[in-house]
Design a protein around this motif. Structure first.
Motif, PDB file in Angstrom:
ATOM      1  N   ASP A  25       0.858  -1.194   0.000  1.00 39.27           N
ATOM      2  CA  ASP A  25       0.000   0.000   0.000  1.00 39.27           C
ATOM      3  C   ASP A  25       0.891   1.241   0.000  1.00 39.27           C
ATOM      4  O   ASP A  25       1.191   1.809   1.050  1.00 39.27           O
ATOM      5  N   PRO A  26       1.342   1.690  -1.177  1.00 38.35           N
ATOM      6  CA  PRO A  26       2.250   2.833  -1.258  1.00 38.35           C
ATOM      7  C   PRO A  26       1.592   4.179  -0.971  1.00 38.35           C
ATOM      8  O   PRO A  26       2.270   5.212  -1.021  1.00 38.35           O
ATOM      9  N   THR A  27       0.289   4.183  -0.674  1.00 38.73           N
ATOM     10  CA  THR A  27      -0.375   5.451  -0.341  1.00 38.73           C
ATOM     11  C   THR A  27      -0.062   5.897   1.082  1.00 38.73           C
ATOM     12  O   THR A  27      -0.288   7.053   1.430  1.00 38.73           O
ATOM     13  N   ILE A  28       0.433   4.986   1.899  1.00 38.12           N
ATOM     14  CA  ILE A  28       0.739   5.320   3.293  1.00 38.12           C
ATOM     15  C   ILE A  28       2.030   6.135   3.351  1.00 38.12           C
ATOM     16  O   ILE A  28       3.010   5.835   2.676  1.00 38.12           O
ATOM     17  N   SER A  29       2.030   7.173   4.168  1.00 42.72           N
ATOM     18  CA  SER A  29       3.223   7.988   4.386  1.00 42.72           C
ATOM     19  C   SER A  29       4.064   7.341   5.493  1.00 42.72           C
ATOM     20  O   SER A  29       3.686   7.384   6.665  1.00 42.72           O
ATOM     21  N   TRP A  30       5.187   6.751   5.111  1.00 43.31           N
ATOM     22  CA  TRP A  30       6.039   6.039   6.061  1.00 43.31           C
ATOM     23  C   TRP A  30       7.226   6.899   6.494  1.00 43.31           C
ATOM     24  O   TRP A  30       7.738   7.702   5.729  1.00 43.31           O
ATOM     25  N   THR A  31       7.676   6.635   7.721  1.00 42.66           N
ATOM     26  CA  THR A  31       8.983   7.091   8.181  1.00 42.66           C
ATOM     27  C   THR A  31       9.733   5.871   8.699  1.00 42.66           C
ATOM     28  O   THR A  31       9.170   5.062   9.441  1.00 42.66           O
ATOM     29  N   ILE A  32      10.985   5.752   8.280  1.00 45.86           N
ATOM     30  CA  ILE A  32      11.829   4.665   8.771  1.00 45.86           C
ATOM     31  C   ILE A  32      12.713   5.196   9.891  1.00 45.86           C
ATOM     32  O   ILE A  32      13.411   6.197   9.724  1.00 45.86           O
ATOM     33  N   LEU A  33      12.670   4.527  11.032  1.00 49.39           N
ATOM     34  CA  LEU A  33      13.612   4.795  12.121  1.00 49.39           C
ATOM     35  C   LEU A  33      14.618   3.659  12.112  1.00 49.39           C
ATOM     36  O   LEU A  33      14.267   2.508  12.362  1.00 49.39           O
ATOM     37  N   CYS A  34      15.850   3.978  11.798  1.00 50.51           N
ATOM     38  CA  CYS A  34      16.847   2.941  11.532  1.00 50.51           C
ATOM     39  C   CYS A  34      18.053   3.086  12.460  1.00 50.51           C
ATOM     40  O   CYS A  34      18.822   4.038  12.336  1.00 50.51           O
ATOM     41  N   PRO A  35      18.233   2.161  13.405  1.00 45.12           N
ATOM     42  CA  PRO A  35      19.454   2.187  14.215  1.00 45.12           C
ATOM     43  C   PRO A  35      20.663   1.915  13.333  1.00 45.12           C
ATOM     44  O   PRO A  35      20.618   1.018  12.479  1.00 45.12           O
ATOM     45  N   PRO A  36      21.760   2.641  13.485  1.00 46.09           N
ATOM     46  CA  PRO A  36      22.924   2.420  12.623  1.00 46.09           C
ATOM     47  C   PRO A  36      23.549   1.034  12.794  1.00 46.09           C
ATOM     48  O   PRO A  36      24.006   0.436  11.827  1.00 46.09           O
ATOM     49  N   ASP A  37      23.592   0.506  14.040  1.00 43.67           N
ATOM     50  CA  ASP A  37      24.052  -0.867  14.298  1.00 43.67           C
ATOM     51  C   ASP A  37      25.340  -1.214  13.561  1.00 43.67           C
ATOM     52  O   ASP A  37      25.488  -2.337  13.051  1.00 43.67           O
ATOM     53  N   LEU A  38      26.268  -0.295  13.470  1.00 44.37           N
ATOM     54  CA  LEU A  38      27.452  -0.512  12.632  1.00 44.37           C
ATOM     55  C   LEU A  38      28.381  -1.585  13.188  1.00 44.37           C
ATOM     56  O   LEU A  38      29.207  -2.128  12.443  1.00 44.37           O
ATOM     57  N   ASN A  39      28.236  -1.933  14.465  1.00 41.60           N
ATOM     58  CA  ASN A  39      29.060  -2.985  15.053  1.00 41.60           C
ATOM     59  C   ASN A  39      28.408  -4.362  14.961  1.00 41.60           C
ATOM     60  O   ASN A  39      28.973  -5.348  15.438  1.00 41.60           O
ATOM     61  N   ASP A  40      27.220  -4.435  14.379  1.00 40.16           N
ATOM     62  CA  ASP A  40      26.486  -5.684  14.233  1.00 40.16           C
ATOM     63  C   ASP A  40      26.666  -6.179  12.800  1.00 40.16           C
ATOM     64  O   ASP A  40      26.319  -5.491  11.845  1.00 40.16           O
ATOM     65  N   MET A  41      27.228  -7.385  12.638  1.00 42.38           N
ATOM     66  CA  MET A  41      27.490  -7.916  11.299  1.00 42.38           C
ATOM     67  C   MET A  41      26.208  -8.119  10.489  1.00 42.38           C
ATOM     68  O   MET A  41      26.252  -8.281   9.267  1.00 42.38           O
ATOM     69  N   ARG A  42      25.051  -8.108  11.157  1.00 39.14           N
ATOM     70  CA  ARG A  42      23.775  -8.323  10.456  1.00 39.14           C
ATOM     71  C   ARG A  42      23.132  -7.023   9.983  1.00 39.14           C
ATOM     72  O   ARG A  42      22.063  -7.043   9.380  1.00 39.14           O
ATOM     73  N   THR A  43      23.753  -5.891  10.242  1.00 44.86           N
ATOM     74  CA  THR A  43      23.120  -4.621   9.908  1.00 44.86           C
ATOM     75  C   THR A  43      22.935  -4.450   8.395  1.00 44.86           C
ATOM     76  O   THR A  43      23.760  -4.881   7.590  1.00 44.86           O
ATOM     77  N   CYS A  44      21.822  -3.813   8.040  1.00 41.01           N
ATOM     78  CA  CYS A  44      21.565  -3.425   6.645  1.00 41.01           C
ATOM     79  C   CYS A  44      21.285  -1.924   6.604  1.00 41.01           C
ATOM     80  O   CYS A  44      20.451  -1.455   5.806  1.00 41.01           O
ATOM     81  N   PHE A  45      21.966  -1.186   7.439  1.00 44.95           N
ATOM     82  CA  PHE A  45      21.731   0.241   7.564  1.00 44.95           C
ATOM     83  C   PHE A  45      21.896   0.959   6.218  1.00 44.95           C
ATOM     84  O   PHE A  45      21.042   1.753   5.815  1.00 44.95           O
ATOM     85  N   SER A  46      22.970   0.682   5.509  1.00 42.49           N
ATOM     86  CA  SER A  46      23.205   1.375   4.229  1.00 42.49           C
ATOM     87  C   SER A  46      22.155   0.987   3.197  1.00 42.49           C
ATOM     88  O   SER A  46      21.732   1.825   2.381  1.00 42.49           O
TER      89      SER A  46
END
Length: 304
Positions: A25-46
């Motif tokens: 549903d792309p009509t919804i106005s979303w905001t993403i809150l994304c922890p940087p988690d740069l020390n976590d090998m599982r991060t997908c921050f970028s």
């Protein structure tokens, strides 16, 4: 219909889930809150940043639970979805989201409430594992359930295979669930709290292998912490050595638990409890993956 929503997360599964929600549903106005988690090998921050830029979605770096709470209080989103965020959200935040805070917990609630549930399910050799989409409360993973997915015959999976299977199941299922949710067409299931079980959050140090366990349990323990997790390990001369590939030795072998019984070409057989053994093929040592026989090169070695 929902007009504003917030997504909180930074891991691979979270990104896949958010894409499915957004595209449903792309009509919804979303905001993403994304922890940087740069020390976590599982991060997908970028990767989150790239997708937000591509779709022109607001993305804010979520450095702390306090910042997340303040954003919700200031902006009052109608709904919030969480996936792969492991810090506690305040009751004040939860109470100020009109349609609730919802998220993925990787167990068939009410079983395995708490930390690292998918890892614990594999350690315990569950034949059926699962994941729940549920509503957050002030309690520990005890809110109403919107839906669940189940994965059969999971007792021989690695953690990576289990995570991928759960992710695929949700990505297939979530678009229809979300469209119905936005319409208010939902059917919720209360948890049976008398059937609840709990599990503690795991740390990398908890991956130390106990060779007194039988080979079947050690096999499950190793698979439950395989890549992309830090891997199960043993120590040799105060050096941490992580297991990369292994198998159960089918022979009945008696020896001191942790004893190197046999070196077969490049693999090493290690004695476990109850007359069982594990054959280790590859290990990670000093940042390099090598044959186990390079590290465990003598039958005099006893691992503790």
């Amino acid at each position: 219909m929902i007009t504003s929503a917030v997504f909180l997360g930074s891991k691979k599964f979270g990104l896949s889930l958010f894409k499915a929600l957004y595209e449903a549903d792309p009509t919804i106005s979303w905001t993403i809150l994304c922890p940087p988690d740069l020390n976590d090998m599982r991060t997908c921050f970028s990767e989150f940043q790239d997708y937000a830029k591509l779709e022109d979605i607001d993305l804010l770096i979520a450095n702390s639970p306090a910042m997340i709470e303040q954003y919700v209080l200031d902006n009052k989103p109608e709904v919030m979805v969480v996936c792969g965020y492991y810090r506690i959200l305040s009751g004040r935040l939860i109470e100020n989201v009109k349609l609730g805070v919802w998220g993925i917990h990787n167990s068939l609630l009410p079983k395995y409430r708490g930390g690292s549930p998918l890892v614990w399910q594999l350690i315990n050799r569950e034949k059926v594992i699962g994941s729940s989409f549920f509503k957050f409360t002030n309690g520990m993973d005890d809110g109403v359930i919107l839906d669940q997915v189940k994965i059969e015959n999971a007792e021989k999976m690695t953690i990576g295979e289990a995570s991928d299977s759960v992710e695929r199941a949700w990505i297939s299922k979530i678009p229809e669930i979300w469209v119905n949710f936005c319409k208010g067409d939902i059917h919720l299931t209360e948890q049976n709290h008398t059937e609840a079980s709990y599990c503690a959050l795991r740390q990398e140090a908890d991956g130390l292998i106990d060779w007194k366990l039988n080979a079947t349990d050690i096999d499950a323990f190793i698979r439950a912490q395989d890549a992309p997790y830090p891997r199960a390990f043993f120590t040799l001369n105060e050096k941490v050595v992580k297991i990369v590939s292994h198998s159960i030795d089918s022979r009945e072998i008696y020896g001191t638990c942790g004893q190197v019984f046999q070196i077969i070409d490049k693999s090493v057989v290690i004695c476990c409890g109850g007359g069982t053994a594990i054959q280790v093929s590859k290990v990670l040592s000093d940042g390099s993956i090598v044959d186990a026989s390079e590290i465990l090169n003598s039958i005099k070695i006893r691992l503790r």
